[in-house]
Design an enzyme around this catalytic site. Structure first.
Site, PDB file in Angstrom:
ATOM      1  N   ALA A   1       0.849  -1.192   0.000  1.00  0.00           N
ATOM      2  CA  ALA A   1       0.000   0.000   0.000  1.00  0.00           C
ATOM      3  C   ALA A   1       0.881   1.237   0.000  1.00  0.00           C
ATOM      4  CB  ALA A   1      -0.897   0.016   1.238  1.00  0.00           C
ATOM      5  N   LYS A   2       0.294   2.366  -0.205  1.00  0.00           N
ATOM      6  CA  LYS A   2       1.016   3.631  -0.074  1.00  0.00           C
ATOM      7  C   LYS A   2      -0.007   4.726   0.171  1.00  0.00           C
ATOM      8  CE  LYS A   2       5.284   5.047  -0.326  1.00  0.00           C
ATOM      9  NZ  LYS A   2       6.481   4.272   0.050  1.00  0.00           N
TER      10      LYS A   2
END
Ligand code: NAD
Length: 424
Positions: A113-114
């Site tokens: 994720a980011k």
């Protein structure tokens, strides 16, 4: 070595497009079917929020915040939160995918994720940043979670922001949940060894690769671009193991000493000198770009993306490149480097020491226990060395460069897990 032409992507000098083009090559080597290819290419969830914040002067400013979960196939998603004016949804999407492959390469049970907020933290007061961080966290309360999605620091954020995130999340749950973020201050459950973890992993990857190339560390010379968290620890730890670091650089330029730079002295100088080596007397100053093409055994780009390109790749003389930075080599340069017979320990392998120790932080928080620095280092060294060996073996098996081998290892793991788990 087997080389498949990159996918027809617009801008191969863009680090994120470069990453997707390597994904494409690895998928072809694996014979990945179109359905799984499309699943792995598409982010699982994208959240965009508006964050109205009262500024110190009483005005209200609206910020845009993002969180992209690329994949939760291997486990809860993991990835940093970036505060920068350049943040946009496409970049966050690409960085989220990057995290999926990085976690898979080192075999830790996380997806990728980011997150990010489009803002300029340098132009904001601590109070404004705190309100923004708490508001972002509150709006992500149904996204984040120690079993769902675990943020960490990235550009523009650090332990201070992680402490606020942990506190805001914990308040919303009515209990302390320290495993919801990593990169926290040690007193809040941060892990010993996290600060030096990425540089340490670079050192382990470099030594593992040198063993394959029969380069003796005691006789080897190194050039390290970037003297921040990653570069300075990698240089220090390699020097401690007998290496001669003939050149280091930072934003102020490059420094060269044929006999070897005293890295401990350079770090002390930098710490007392606003974080730069400007004025360092233990080496001669040279042009920053010249560092990349020095006559050394090992080159470690540990500053920023896209520094080894089709323009300069031909002039590189090192036998080994160990990528401390994310995306330092453009995919156009890959073929040139490969044709020259230079081995590359690629970013998703070589700089994964940081996310590995973040994983250990989460494990310790969930155990309610603290490991010694010695235990953290021993376990992360083992993970890094094992990952290197798996990627190396895969590169021989498929007759591909190490970078493509790392993507093959990662994509194969995620694809197989996806098939076992099944879909609708
Ligand atoms: P940092 O901000 O601590 O250090 C960056 C260093 O690079 C500084 O010394 C800066 O002066 C130097 N630099 C900037 N531009 C330069 C240039 N043009 N030429 C030479 N030096 C230059 O950052 P960091 O945490 O060490 O990260 C470096 C790279 O490693 C980034 O690509 C980052 O994404 C990647 N990375 C960091 C971690 C981590 O745990 N910190 C983990 C994985 C990857």
């Amino acid at each position: 070595m087997g080389y498949i032409e990159p996918a027809p992507i617009k801008d191969l000098e863009n680090p994120f497009e470069s990453m997707m083009s390597r994904f494409h090559i690895a998928a072809q080597h694996l014979g990945l079917d179109d359905e799984v290819y499309n699943v792995l290419k598409s982010p699982a969830r994208q959240v965009i929020v508006s964050l109205p914040i009262t500024m110190d002067d009483g005005s209200i400013q609206v910020f845009e915040g993002y969180r992209v979960i690329h994949s939760t196939i291997l486990g809860p998603s993991k990835g940093g939160v970036r505060y920068d004016m350049g943040v946009n949804i496409d970049e966050v999407k690409a960085l989220a995918a990057w995290m999926t492959w990085k976690c898979a390469v080192v075999d830790i049970p996380y997806g990728g994720a980011k997150g990010g907020i489009k803002c300029n933290p340098r132009a904001m007061s601590a109070g404004e940043i705190e309100r923004l961080t708490r508001s972002y966290t509150e709006s992500m309360v149904d996204v984040f979670g120690p079993d769902r999605d675990i943020p960490a620091p990235d550009m523009g954020t650090g332990p201070r922001e992680m402490a606020w995130m942990m506190d805001a999340y914990s308040r919303s749950k009515g209990m302390t949940v320290n495993a919801v973020v990593t990169g926290k201050p040690i007193v809040l459950g941060g892990s010993l060894g996290r600060t030096e973890a990425t540089g340490r992993g670079v050192m382990v990857s470099a030594l593992a690769a040198m063993e394959k190339l029969k380069i003796n560390p005691y006789k080897a010379t190194f050039a390290v671009q970037g003297f921040g968290n990653v570069g300075s620890f990698a240089a220090l730890l390699l020097a401690e193991r007998g290496g001669t670091i003939v050149s280091v650089s930072d934003i102020s330029g490059a420094y060269y000493n044929e006999k070897g730079i005293n890295i401990q002295e350079a770090i002390e100088f930098r710490n007392l000198n606003n974080g730069t080596l400007e004025g360092f007397l233990g080496a001669e100053k040279i042009d920053g770009n010249d560092l990349l093409t020095l006559e050394v055994d090992v080159l470690i780009p540990a500053a920023k993306e896209d520094v080894i390109t089709a323009e300069n790749a031909n002039n590189i003389k090192a036998r080994l490149i160990v990528e401390g930075a994310n995306g330092p080599t453009s995919s156009k340069a890959d073929k040139i480097i490969n044709d020259k017979g230079i081995m590359v320990a690629p970013d998703i392998l070589a700089n994964a020491g940081g996310v590995t120790v973040s994983y250990f932080e989460w494990v310790q928080n969930r155990l309610g226990y603290k490991w010694t620095a010695e235990r953290v280092n021993r376990r992360s060294d083992r993970i890094m060395k094992d990952a290197f060996d798996v990627v190396y073996k895969t590169s021989l098996q498929y007759d591909v460069p190490m970078r493509i081998a790392a993507y093959i290892v990662a994509i194969d793991k995620v694809a197989k897990t996806y098939k076992f788990r099944g879909g609708y």
